[in-house]
Design a protein around this motif. Sequence first.
Motif, short mmCIF file in Angstrom:
data_model
loop_
_atom_site.label_atom_id
_atom_site.label_comp_id
_atom_site.label_asym_id
_atom_site.label_seq_id
_atom_site.Cartn_x
_atom_site.Cartn_y
_atom_site.Cartn_z
N GLN A 77 49.31 48.10 49.01
CA GLN A 77 48.90 48.08 50.34
C GLN A 77 47.83 46.62 50.30
O GLN A 77 46.99 46.50 49.59
N GLU A 97 42.09 53.00 40.87
CA GLU A 97 42.69 52.06 41.70
C GLU A 97 42.31 50.60 41.41
O GLU A 97 41.17 50.50 40.86
N ILE A 99 42.03 46.74 42.89
CA ILE A 99 41.90 46.09 44.11
C ILE A 99 41.63 44.42 43.88
O ILE A 99 40.86 44.20 42.85
N TYR A 100 42.38 43.59 44.44
CA TYR A 100 42.12 42.03 44.37
C TYR A 100 41.86 41.57 45.71
O TYR A 100 42.53 41.69 46.73
N LEU A 108 31.55 47.16 48.04
CA LEU A 108 32.00 48.43 47.45
C LEU A 108 31.09 49.41 46.89
O LEU A 108 30.36 49.06 45.77
N TYR A 124 38.25 47.38 39.29
CA TYR A 124 39.04 48.31 38.60
C TYR A 124 38.09 49.42 39.15
O TYR A 124 36.76 49.67 38.76
N ARG A 131 34.70 56.41 47.23
CA ARG A 131 34.52 55.00 47.62
C ARG A 131 34.45 54.75 49.23
O ARG A 131 34.97 55.42 50.12
N PHE A 133 34.35 51.10 51.54
CA PHE A 133 34.68 49.63 51.51
C PHE A 133 34.12 48.89 52.83
O PHE A 133 34.56 49.47 53.98
N PHE A 143 42.14 42.41 51.15
CA PHE A 143 42.26 42.78 49.85
C PHE A 143 43.53 43.72 49.63
O PHE A 143 44.24 44.27 50.56
N SER A 145 45.41 46.61 47.34
CA SER A 145 45.01 47.86 46.67
C SER A 145 46.25 48.19 45.80
O SER A 145 47.56 48.32 46.31
N ILE A 147 47.49 51.58 43.64
CA ILE A 147 47.35 52.72 43.00
C ILE A 147 48.56 53.26 42.12
O ILE A 147 49.63 53.32 42.82
N THR A 178 33.05 51.27 37.48
CA THR A 178 33.64 50.13 38.20
C THR A 178 33.50 48.83 37.54
O THR A 178 32.23 48.64 36.85
#
Length: 308
Positions: A77, A97, A99-100, A108, A124, A131, A133, A143, A145, A147, A178
């Motif tokens: 997503q 999860e 995310i980039y 975060l 990571y 969590r 954000f 970003f 995500s 999963i 993380t």
Amino acid sequence: MSAMSVLFRIILINILFIASFSGISFADGSWESSEGILITSDAWDEVRYDEYTTIFDVVSLLDRMGGLSLGSNLSVQVFTSEDGGILSPDAILPVPEVIYITEGSLRLNVDDEEVLAERGQAVYIPPQTIRRFENAANDTLQFISVIDWASPAGEIHSFNANKTIQDIFNHQEPLNQTKVVSEDMIPALELGDSGTNRTFRFSRFVHPREGPYDITYDLGTARIDAGSGIPDHYIDGRYQLITVLTGSGNISVGCHEYAVSRNDIIYVAPGAVMNLTASDDMHLLVLTNPYYMEMFDWSMPYACDYLY
């Protein structure tokens, strides 16, 4: 000419006609078992989460477009949050999860830990964590995500066909904290074919065989200079989702060519022959599922001249 010969020619013409359209994809069509699907940036069907944030479900759209059934084990997503946006999911995930960050800065909070991630960094997030954000700058935050519901932590499957004796001996305890990863932390791999001026640099952010990551896919970035590219090849048993972060060029999947630019997303089916040529410098985010293994990556020079 005999009746049997006429019938054979009619059947052959129909087969060729159907085959010629089997890989074509547009952002408003349907592709059953297509080798390539292009989602252009203007086709993102974003859903508003609140007054600040929208969510685009990439896998859901691919499922609707191509009947691919990718969503059973993987969620991909895109979250876009304006200044002031805060996202606090109620669910505590049983799986990690990743995310980039494609735009902006993210603050975060994972349980009692706080990290700041900037554009071009991956994070990571271990399972069983709370969590939060938050958009950390006076600008748009975006970003991606990922999963993995088939992660070993999720206990959705008990057998992994990719597991080898080497995996068992190299086993590491899954990371339970993380971790922020960026390109400058990773030695870039020089890949491609210098003889045909098709070379690129690949930085692998997370891979279950190259770190204690409890996932079944891998994620990395590719940088391609203008005029260069990715040579003809195919990967057995793995599909790829390629997101254009910057730049533009042309990608061929199954010998059907697509012009791509920023925020376009391309699905490459397992076993599909693909290549890419950069019109200007390109930066790509590449997800491979299941995770990439060199033994399944096959060079196929000039494939379109005799395969399709």
